[in-house]
Design an enzyme around this catalytic site. Structure first.
Site, PDB file in Angstrom:
ATOM      1  CD  GLU A   1      -2.720   1.213   2.528  1.00  0.00           C
ATOM      2  OE1 GLU A   1      -3.758   1.884   2.506  1.00  0.00           O
ATOM      3  OE2 GLU A   1      -2.322   0.583   3.533  1.00  0.00           O
TER       4      GLU A   1
ATOM      5  CE  LYS B   1      -7.655   1.647   3.405  1.00  0.00           C
ATOM      6  NZ  LYS B   1      -6.354   1.998   3.999  1.00  0.00           N
TER       7      LYS B   1
ATOM      8  CB  CYS C   1      -4.706  -1.337   4.121  1.00  0.00           C
ATOM      9  SG  CYS C   1      -3.792  -1.434   5.688  1.00  0.00           S
TER      10      CYS C   1
END
Length: 301
Positions: free
Chosen positions: A45, A118, A155
Site C-alpha cells: 500500500e 479504498k 488494507c
C-alpha cells in the site's frame, strides 16, 4: 480437474526515502519477480513513499497525483517490459480537495486494466486516513486481467468480511490486499502478537469463507511519527510487521515472508482448487440471503 497454475510475487519492502528511490527499487524488484517466473506481481500500500497518514497535514496532499499520471505511466511501462500483471497502490488526486487511496492494475501490455478506490477508511492514532482519503465510489468490482478476475481491496478493507464476500459474489478468482500495517513500538509484546495474529486470521477467514486464494502484501521497517515531540498515543511511529503471505482457498499458507526483511515472495497458486473446495464446502449455495436484511443496518438496537 486440471491444474490451473499461476505464479505470483509479492514485493515486501521498506520506504526508500523518495518517490524516485521507491519506484527505482520497485523496478528492480519486479524485474527479479519476472525473472523467477511471476505472472502477477502485487505491491504494498502507498508504495511511493512513507506512510504519511501518521499525522494530519495539508502539505501531504502534495504527494497525490492524477490517474493516469506520472506513476501510472512508469508502472505501466514496467508491466509491459516484463509481461506481468502488476497491482499498484497510489495516492490519487481526483480533483482539488478530492483524493483517494487507489489501487491500479496494469495489464501485460502496460494498459490500465482497472482501478479500485479504498472503501473503508480508518481514523485511529497513527492511521489518520479520513483526513486524506474520500471513501471509494467504484464498489466491489473485480478487475478483469489476462491472469484472472482480481478482487483487489486495500488494507483496512481486510477486516471486513462483507468486502471479501462481495468480491467473491462478483466472480473474483483471487483476493488481493496491498497493505500497510504494523505495531506501535510502545505496545507490550503479547499485544503485538495478538494484533498480528488477528490480522493473519482475518485473511485466512476470507480465504475459507469464500473458497478463494488470498494475497496480502505489507511493508516493513520502522517509520517515525511526525508527532514524536508531542508524546501522544501513536507518536512513537509504526513498525510495519511484514508477514506478506499467499493463502490457498482453505486458508492454508502457501508462502509467507518474515517480519523484518525485504523480500520478493514467490508462490504458485492453483486457481482450479477453488472449484474443488467449493464443491465440498458449498458456502455460497447455503447462504440464507432471505434472512440477511439487517446487515444493511449500522447496528441492531
Amino acid at each position: 480437474m486440471s491444474k490451473k497454475s499461476l505464479t505470483v510475487a509479492l514485493v515486501q519492502d521498506r520506504d526508500q526515502g523518495s518517490v524516485e528511490a521507491n519506484l527505482a527499487n520497485i523496478e528492480t524488484r519486479v524485474a527479479e519477480a519476472a525473472s523467477r517466473g511471476a505472472k502477477l506481481v502485487l505491491l504494498q500500500e502507498l508504495h511511493n513513499g512513507a506512510y504519511f497518514c501518521q499525522h494530519e497535514s495539508t502539505h501531504e496532499f502534495d504527494r497525490a497525483e492524477p490517474i493516469p499520471g506520472p506513476s501510472t505511466e512508469r508502472l505501466g511501462a514496467l508491466a509491459k517490459k516484463h509481461g506481468v500483471v502488476l497491482v499498484s497502490s497510489l495516492f490519487e488526486r481526483r480533483a482539488a480537495g478530492l483524493y483517494h487511496n487507489t489501487a491500479v492494475v496494469f495489464e501485460t501490455d502496460g494498459s490500465i486494466a482497472g482501478k479500485y478506490r479504498k472503501m473503508h477508511i480508518p481514523d485511529d492514532p497513527g492511521f489518520y486516513e479520513k483526513f486524506y482519503f474520500t471513501p471509494g465510489d467504484l464498489g466491489f468490482e473485480p478487475i478483469n486481467t489476462s491472469v484472472g478476475r482480481l478482487g483487489v481491496l486495500v488494507c483496512w478493507d481486510q477486516w471486513y468480511p462483507e468486502a471479501a464476500r462481495l468480491m467473491a459474489l462478483a466472480g473474483a478468482d483471487l483476493l488481493l490486499y496491498p497493505t500497510a500495517i504494523g505495531w506501535d513500538p510502545d505496545d507490550a509484546q503479547d499485544e503485538k502478537d495478538r494484533q498480528r495474529g488477528a490480522w493473519l486470521l482475518s485473511h485466512r477467514g476470507h480465504a475459507v469463507a469464500n473458497g478463494l486464494p488470498v494475497l496480502s502484501c505489507n511493508r516493513i521497517g520502522h517509520e517515525p511519527s511526525p508527532l514524536a515531540s508531542e508524546k501522544a498515543v501513536g507518536a512513537s511511529g509504526i513498525r510495519f510487521w511484514g508477514s506478506s503471505h499467499v493463502l490457498g482457498p482453505q486458508g492454508e499458507f502457501i508462502a509467507e515472508a518474515g517480519t523484518d526483511d525485504a523480500e520478493v515472495l514467490l508462490a504458485e497458486v492453483d486457481l482450479g482448487r477453488s472449484e474443488q473446495v467449493r464443491r465440498i464446502w458449498p458456502f455460497l449455495r447455503d447462504r440464507r440471503i432471505d434472512a440477511y436484511q439487517d446487515l444493511l443496518r449500522r447496528y441492531r438496537d
